[in-house]
Design an enzyme around this catalytic site. Structure first.
Site, PDB file in Angstrom:
ATOM      1  N   ASP A  42     -29.262  92.647  63.555  1.00  0.00           N
ATOM      2  CA  ASP A  42     -29.113  93.351  62.284  1.00  0.00           C
ATOM      3  C   ASP A  42     -29.819  94.699  62.381  1.00  0.00           C
ATOM      4  O   ASP A  42     -30.813  94.839  63.106  1.00  0.00           O
ATOM      5  CB  ASP A  42     -29.710  92.539  61.137  1.00  0.00           C
ATOM      6  CG  ASP A  42     -29.212  93.012  59.779  1.00  0.00           C
ATOM      7  OD1 ASP A  42     -28.218  92.435  59.277  1.00  0.00           O
ATOM      8  OD2 ASP A  42     -29.798  93.960  59.220  1.00  0.00           O
ATOM      9  N   TYR A 161     -13.798 102.408  53.403  1.00  0.00           N
ATOM     10  CA  TYR A 161     -14.068 100.979  53.627  1.00  0.00           C
ATOM     11  C   TYR A 161     -12.779 100.213  53.876  1.00  0.00           C
ATOM     12  O   TYR A 161     -12.656  99.467  54.862  1.00  0.00           O
ATOM     13  CB  TYR A 161     -14.794 100.403  52.413  1.00  0.00           C
ATOM     14  CG  TYR A 161     -15.091  98.929  52.520  1.00  0.00           C
ATOM     15  CD1 TYR A 161     -16.210  98.470  53.229  1.00  0.00           C
ATOM     16  CD2 TYR A 161     -14.270  97.985  51.915  1.00  0.00           C
ATOM     17  CE1 TYR A 161     -16.485  97.117  53.329  1.00  0.00           C
ATOM     18  CE2 TYR A 161     -14.540  96.631  52.014  1.00  0.00           C
ATOM     19  CZ  TYR A 161     -15.655  96.199  52.716  1.00  0.00           C
ATOM     20  OH  TYR A 161     -15.913  94.847  52.822  1.00  0.00           O
ATOM     21  N   ILE A 194     -17.388  88.140  46.857  1.00  0.00           N
ATOM     22  CA  ILE A 194     -18.408  87.135  47.134  1.00  0.00           C
ATOM     23  C   ILE A 194     -19.649  87.449  46.306  1.00  0.00           C
ATOM     24  O   ILE A 194     -20.046  88.608  46.152  1.00  0.00           O
ATOM     25  CB  ILE A 194     -18.756  87.092  48.638  1.00  0.00           C
ATOM     26  CG1 ILE A 194     -17.472  86.870  49.460  1.00  0.00           C
ATOM     27  CG2 ILE A 194     -19.774  86.004  48.921  1.00  0.00           C
ATOM     28  CD1 ILE A 194     -16.718  85.596  49.144  1.00  0.00           C
TER      29      ILE A 194
END
Length: 265
Positions: A42, A161, A194
């Site tokens: 990450d 995106y 989500i």
């Protein structure tokens, strides 16, 4: 029966990019619970370490790595870690992603456009580029690239995106074609909305986000990170041994009605 043999991913070694985020962490914990040894990568090294710590505390094996997926050195180090620490690499899940501020093409800066492409698309390419030789050596590979339902529709003010997510589906199909002969499967997974903290960038709190977005889905709610993780587990497990080169929608039925479940005309 030996409990370890009952686990779906026993003997596998997985690399999760974006492994410190909510979705990436849920995927990492789920795969580790099914027996996979894991590299959690990450951009935020502390978040990556927290994911690895949770896995180790649960009895699993995990190593953390900090670094941007857009930097080729991160992928090189991650693959090397998998091989040196655990002997091989058989699973790659690319969950790392970034977003830009909303805007039309004339409003989006070239810097923001390039940054989105470098993380969401080029970064995934780099992770796959360096993972493929290790998977060939292992004689087994399972790749899941996390895309989005928004990569399949036109979305107002979100061109950087959504363009990267659409392109990522095509890249994944090509990956599946190019590496099938090496027993490497590649699929993309397209989540719907989500319930994560990232969603809060458009709302003041989670209840507001749930109330505003939940009704857009046939199931009447946002999805959970655990549902995305379970869909990923399916794709990287032997349960999906005849599944490659496809995109799995995990979107609560959003695309079935294009997010307009109340329209009747």
């Amino acid at each position: 029966m030996d409990a370890s043999k009952a686990k779906k991913l026993a003997g596998h070694v997985a690399l999760i990019t974006g492994g410190g985020g909510e979705i990436g962490r849920a995927i990492a914990l789920t795969l580790a619970a099914e027996g996979a040894s894991l590299i959690a990568s990450d951009m935020d090294a502390q978040k990556a370490e927290e994911t690895a710590r949770q896995i180790r505390e649960a009895g699993g094996k995990a190593v953390a790595l900090g670094g941007s997926i857009a930097d080729p050195e991160t992928s090189i180090k991650a693959v090397d870690l998998a091989v040196t620490q655990f002997g091989k690499l058989t699973i790659l899940v690319n969950a790392a992603a970034t977003v830009t501020e909303d805007g039309r093409a004339e409003d989006i800066s070239l810097e923001d456009w390039n940054r989105t492409l470098s993380v969401n698309l080029t970064g995934v390419f780099l992770a796959c580029k360096y993972a493929m030789p290790a998977m060939r050596n292992a004689g087994d590979g399972r790749v899941v690239n996390i895309t989005s339902q928004l990569g399949q529709i036109g979305v107002p003010l979100r061109s950087p995106y959504t363009t990267t997510k659409a392109a990522l589906m095509q890249f994944t199909r090509c990956l599946a074609v190019d590496y099938a002969e090496f027993n490497i499967r590649a699929n993309s997974l397209s989540p719907g909305g989500i319930d994560t903290e990232r969603r809060m960038r458009r709302f003041s709190n989670r209840d507001e986000a749930r109330a505003a977005r939940g009704p857009l889905y046939l199931l009447g709610r946002l999805g959970t990170v655990h549902e995305v993780a379970n869909a990923t587990l399916f794709l990287v497990s032997d349960d999906a041994s005849f599944v490659t080169g496809t995109d799995l929608l995990c979107d609560g039925g959003y695309l079935a009605f294009k997010g307009r479940t109340t329209d009747r005309d």
